[in-house]
Write a protein that holds these residues in place. Structure first.
Motif, PDB file in Angstrom:
ATOM      1  N   SER A  59      80.446   8.999  54.722  1.00 47.37           N
ATOM      2  CA  SER A  59      81.529   8.412  53.702  1.00 47.37           C
ATOM      3  C   SER A  59      81.131   6.847  53.264  1.00 47.37           C
ATOM      4  CB  SER A  59      82.507   8.880  55.205  1.00 47.37           C
ATOM      5  OG  SER A  59      82.161   7.882  56.460  1.00 47.37           O
ATOM      6  N   GLY A  60      79.555   6.485  54.388  1.00 42.87           N
ATOM      7  CA  GLY A  60      79.262   5.723  53.876  1.00 42.87           C
ATOM      8  C   GLY A  60      80.189   4.801  54.866  1.00 42.87           C
ATOM      9  N   GLY A  61      80.773   5.022  56.240  1.00 44.92           N
ATOM     10  CA  GLY A  61      80.683   4.748  57.476  1.00 44.92           C
ATOM     11  C   GLY A  61      79.226   4.788  58.282  1.00 44.92           C
ATOM     12  N   LYS A  62      79.401   4.023  59.844  1.00 45.92           N
ATOM     13  CA  LYS A  62      78.411   4.238  60.729  1.00 45.92           C
ATOM     14  C   LYS A  62      77.484   5.191  61.111  1.00 45.92           C
ATOM     15  CE  LYS A  62      81.305   3.280  64.426  1.00 45.92           C
ATOM     16  NZ  LYS A  62      81.486   5.085  64.559  1.00 45.92           N
ATOM     17  N   ASP A  63      78.408   6.397  61.102  1.00 39.81           N
ATOM     18  CA  ASP A  63      78.061   7.606  61.789  1.00 39.81           C
ATOM     19  C   ASP A  63      77.078   8.568  60.443  1.00 39.81           C
ATOM     20  OD1 ASP A  63      79.564   7.011  64.292  1.00 39.81           O
ATOM     21  OD2 ASP A  63      81.652   7.524  63.330  1.00 39.81           O
ATOM     22  N   SER A  64      77.953   8.888  59.251  1.00 40.31           N
ATOM     23  CA  SER A  64      77.225   9.603  58.399  1.00 40.31           C
ATOM     24  C   SER A  64      76.367   8.682  58.021  1.00 40.31           C
ATOM     25  CB  SER A  64      78.282   9.738  57.897  1.00 40.31           C
ATOM     26  OG  SER A  64      79.380   8.760  56.867  1.00 40.31           O
ATOM     27  N   GLU A 225      78.568   6.352  70.649  1.00 38.13           N
ATOM     28  CA  GLU A 225      78.624   5.647  69.493  1.00 38.13           C
ATOM     29  C   GLU A 225      78.447   3.816  69.465  1.00 38.13           C
ATOM     30  OE1 GLU A 225      83.226   4.743  69.508  1.00 38.13           O
ATOM     31  OE2 GLU A 225      83.017   5.853  67.398  1.00 38.13           O
ATOM     32  N   VAL A 229      75.901   2.473  66.758  1.00 43.83           N
ATOM     33  CA  VAL A 229      75.741   1.423  65.964  1.00 43.83           C
ATOM     34  C   VAL A 229      74.767   0.277  66.650  1.00 43.83           C
ATOM     35  CG1 VAL A 229      77.456  -0.677  66.157  1.00 43.83           C
ATOM     36  CG2 VAL A 229      78.469   2.087  65.672  1.00 43.83           C
ATOM     37  N   LEU A 230      74.037   0.302  68.155  1.00 44.29           N
ATOM     38  CA  LEU A 230      72.709  -0.406  67.835  1.00 44.29           C
ATOM     39  C   LEU A 230      71.453   0.611  66.950  1.00 44.29           C
ATOM     40  CD1 LEU A 230      73.030  -0.891  71.500  1.00 44.29           C
ATOM     41  CD2 LEU A 230      73.732  -1.984  70.184  1.00 44.29           C
ATOM     42  N   ARG A 233      71.935  -1.670  63.836  1.00 49.72           N
ATOM     43  CA  ARG A 233      71.331  -2.713  63.750  1.00 49.72           C
ATOM     44  C   ARG A 233      70.351  -2.511  63.477  1.00 49.72           C
ATOM     45  NH1 ARG A 233      74.110  -7.485  63.579  1.00 49.72           N
ATOM     46  NH2 ARG A 233      73.096  -8.912  64.219  1.00 49.72           N
ATOM     47  N   TYR A 239      75.815  -0.110  56.376  1.00 47.45           N
ATOM     48  CA  TYR A 239      77.871   0.553  56.566  1.00 47.45           C
ATOM     49  C   TYR A 239      78.421  -0.067  56.233  1.00 47.45           C
ATOM     50  CZ  TYR A 239      78.193  -0.984  61.870  1.00 47.45           C
ATOM     51  OH  TYR A 239      77.872  -1.059  62.596  1.00 47.45           O
ATOM     52  N   SER A 241      82.037  -0.516  57.273  1.00 52.40           N
ATOM     53  CA  SER A 241      83.782  -0.377  58.429  1.00 52.40           C
ATOM     54  C   SER A 241      85.043  -1.197  57.772  1.00 52.40           C
ATOM     55  CB  SER A 241      82.854  -1.635  58.986  1.00 52.40           C
ATOM     56  OG  SER A 241      82.517  -2.325  59.091  1.00 52.40           O
ATOM     57  N   GLU A 243      88.733  -0.108  57.651  1.00 49.91           N
ATOM     58  CA  GLU A 243      89.988   0.235  57.851  1.00 49.91           C
ATOM     59  C   GLU A 243      90.316   0.866  56.898  1.00 49.91           C
ATOM     60  OE1 GLU A 243      91.420   1.068  62.223  1.00 49.91           O
ATOM     61  OE2 GLU A 243      89.220   1.259  61.293  1.00 49.91           O
ATOM     62  N   GLU A 367      79.607  -5.560  51.582  1.00 54.22           N
ATOM     63  CA  GLU A 367      78.060  -5.650  52.063  1.00 54.22           C
ATOM     64  C   GLU A 367      77.139  -5.613  50.944  1.00 54.22           C
ATOM     65  OE1 GLU A 367      78.054  -4.666  56.559  1.00 54.22           O
ATOM     66  OE2 GLU A 367      76.289  -4.377  55.796  1.00 54.22           O
TER      67      GLU A 367
ATOM     68  N   GLY B  11      81.066  -4.784  61.896  1.00 55.70           N
ATOM     69  CA  GLY B  11      81.936  -3.670  62.194  1.00 55.70           C
ATOM     70  C   GLY B  11      83.360  -3.735  61.568  1.00 55.70           C
ATOM     71  N   GLY B  12      84.065  -4.647  61.066  1.00 55.08           N
ATOM     72  CA  GLY B  12      84.977  -4.801  61.068  1.00 55.08           C
ATOM     73  C   GLY B  12      85.879  -5.851  60.857  1.00 55.08           C
ATOM     74  N   LEU B  72      80.832  -4.288  70.523  1.00 55.44           N
ATOM     75  CA  LEU B  72      79.069  -4.664  71.222  1.00 55.44           C
ATOM     76  C   LEU B  72      79.038  -6.175  71.326  1.00 55.44           C
ATOM     77  CD1 LEU B  72      77.418  -1.295  70.259  1.00 55.44           C
ATOM     78  CD2 LEU B  72      79.277  -2.186  71.424  1.00 55.44           C
ATOM     79  N   HIS B 103      85.746   1.338  64.225  1.00 57.06           N
ATOM     80  CA  HIS B 103      86.079   0.996  62.751  1.00 57.06           C
ATOM     81  C   HIS B 103      84.592   2.949  62.184  1.00 57.06           C
ATOM     82  CE1 HIS B 103      88.170  -2.469  63.518  1.00 57.06           C
ATOM     83  NE2 HIS B 103      88.792  -2.381  62.413  1.00 57.06           N
ATOM     84  N   GLY B 104      85.691   2.703  60.786  1.00 59.26           N
ATOM     85  CA  GLY B 104      85.358   3.756  59.974  1.00 59.26           C
ATOM     86  C   GLY B 104      84.706   5.605  61.287  1.00 59.26           C
ATOM     87  N   GLY B 105      83.611   5.885  60.921  1.00 58.53           N
ATOM     88  CA  GLY B 105      83.092   7.331  60.947  1.00 58.53           C
ATOM     89  C   GLY B 105      82.164   7.730  59.881  1.00 58.53           C
TER      90      GLY B 105
END
Ligand SMILES: [Zn+2]
Ligand SMILES: [Zn+2]
Lengths: 372, 105
Positions: A59-64, A225, A229-230, A233, A239, A241, A243, A367, B11-12, B72, B103-105
């Motif tokens: 998705s371009g988000g942090k998790d994926s 989570e 995120v760390l 970074r 990524y 973020s 909404e 970004e 991060g938003g 964080l 935010h997001g995922g």
């Protein structure tokens, strides 16, 4: 005050406090621990087999983003012998998905994994922008959820993938467990805490009970989570973020806050919630086990005569008769979808639009754009 | 007297600060502190809270006198949970990053 020494190597100052164990670790040890923990999940749950072609829902988000990066690293280091592909879903939300797709395009280059995009418009004839115009802001997330799940499957099938990997993390899982407890939904409780669905030959059934044609794996299921995120970074991963334009953001708000609050009180509580659901071995009522067949309208795998996506499309047609003059709305069948599947062209088009959207004036929050 | 800090929102969180990601903040030293001691994270949070224009946005970053769970904080790229949290003392030129995980995922 100065940070303590790393609890792992005892030579460098600690840079992070691990949320689950509350141990301080330096940056290098953090990255090493993070990667080996994901590897341990993959091995213990037998998520991959050599020769697997894995479509990562990106998705371009942090998790994926973290999922794609870490799977790339681990595949090299531990010789999984799997092929990794990025698969993005374009919901058709101007200004939101356009920007996040730019991030995925960057990932394709940075991680050297081929990217494909399937859009709701391609598959269903409707973009989310059009759906919101037709149904308003109520229920729009229902449409999006049903379409996304199916679109990910269909996209993965078109790519010849053997598995779909998603970036669900431990905090997500704990939220889902608690939501299912509050709803008294024991059938979903049993499977929502698992790192995979559909691996043992049974058809994959998701958190919301939908069926999938391919096994789904969640390698970050036991990863917090905060650590994700760390990790992003410390590795300077880019990524996205912002909404979603249409998400009220409050749907999971209370449970999400609750999970973050218990994490403050007791670091291991998040994994304990997930582990509890895993250990409960809930016996799902027999009547809820879906009989699988083919959707009468689109022919795609479904647990009912007409699949959820086609149901929703009919509802849209009723709201806006004549919207699709050519025929009643139905998702493309697989050969039609394959014909429409010109993923690269779509990405390039979208990327072109996104980069001119802000006029390059430096006010854009993207970004990738700012970096250019 | 004030302390000059480099403060990043990401991060938003940048959305509630006019989409600024990198900012320079001049935070007034509290009367109880000497200029050499700098300012506390508590003071910085109060200073930043005043810059959030929409009242309903405050809770996206802050809760009580600290940050909202899920945000964080890194002080010179070190987790603030290791540097004293809200009592961390900040000096001229320090970098503080606020990173939302929500935010997001
Ligand atoms: Zn170390
Ligand atoms: Zn159907």
């Amino acid at each position: 005050m100065a940070p303590p020494l790393c609890s792992a190597c005892a030579s460098a100052p600690a840079a992070a406090l691990r949320p689950a164990t509350r141990t301080p670790v330096c940056r290098a040890c953090f990255i090493a621990q993070f990667e080996e923990e994901v590897h341990a999940t993959i091995v213990s749950a037998s998520l991959f087999a050599p020769g697997d072609r894995v479509a990562i829902g990106a998705s371009g988000g942090k998790d994926s983003t973290v999922l794609a990066y870490v799977l790339g690293e681990l595949n090299k280091r531990h010789n999984y012998g799997i092929e990794l592909l990025l698969l993005s879903i374009d919901e058709g939300i101007a200004g939101y998905r356009d920007d996040s797709l730019m991030t995925v395009v960057q990932n394709e280059t940075d991680y050297n994994m081929p990217l494909s995009v399937v859009s709701y418009k391609q598959l269903y004839g409707w973009s989310m922008d059009e759906i919101v115009k037709a149904v308003g802001l109520r229920n729009n997330c229902t449409f999006c959820g049903v379409f996304r799940r199916q679109a990910l499957d269909r996209g993965a099938e078109l790519l010849g993938a053997t598995k779909v990997a998603t970036g669900h993390n431990a905090d997500d899982a704990a939220e889902t467990v608690l939501l299912n407890v509050t709803r008294g939904d024991t059938a979903r409780l049993a499977r929502c805490a698992s790192a995979s669905t559909g691996l043992s030959g049974d058809r994959a059934a998701g958190d919301e009970g939908e069926v999938s044609s391919l096994p789904r794996v969640k390698p970050l299921m036991r990863t917090y989570e905060k650590d994700i995120v760390l990790y992003a970074r410390f590795n300077r991963l880019k990524y996205f973020s912002t909404e979603c334009t249409y998400a009220p953001g409050a749907a999971r708000g209370h449970v999400r806050d609750f999970v973050k609050n218990i994490e403050r009180l007791r670091g291991d509580a998040v994994m304990s919630v997930v582990g509890s659901a895993e250990d409960m071995h809930v016996v799902a009522p027999k009547t809820t086990a879906p009989k699988l067949g083919k959707c009468r309208v689109c022919g795609y795998l479904a647990s009912r005569p007409v699949c959820k996506a086609c149901d929703l499309l009919r509802e849209l047609d009723r709201k806006l008769p004549g919207r699709r003059a050519e025929s009643a709305s139905a998702p493309l069948n697989n050969s039609e979808a394959a014909a429409a599947f010109d993923a690269r062209k779509l990405v390039v088009e979208r990327a072109g639009n996104a980069s001119t959207a802000c006029g390059g004036g430096g006010v854009c929050t993207n970004e990738v754009c700012n970096k250019a | 007297m004030s302390t000059r800090l480099f403060v990043e929102f990401t991060g938003g969180l940048e959305a509630i600060f006019d989409n600024q990601k990198q900012t320079e903040q001049h935070v007034a030293t509290e009367s109880s502190q000497t200029p050499q001691e700098g300012v506390s994270m508590r003071t910085l949070l109060r200073h930043l809270g005043k810059q959030i224009k929409k009242p309903q946005d405050v809770q996206l970053m802050l809760a009580g006198d600290t940050v909202r769970p899920g945000v964080l904080v890194l002080v010179n790229e070190t987790d603030w949970e290791l540097t004293g949290g809200i009592d961390t003392m900040l000096n001229d030129g320090d970098c503080v990053a606020f990173v939302s995980t929500l935010h997001g995922g």
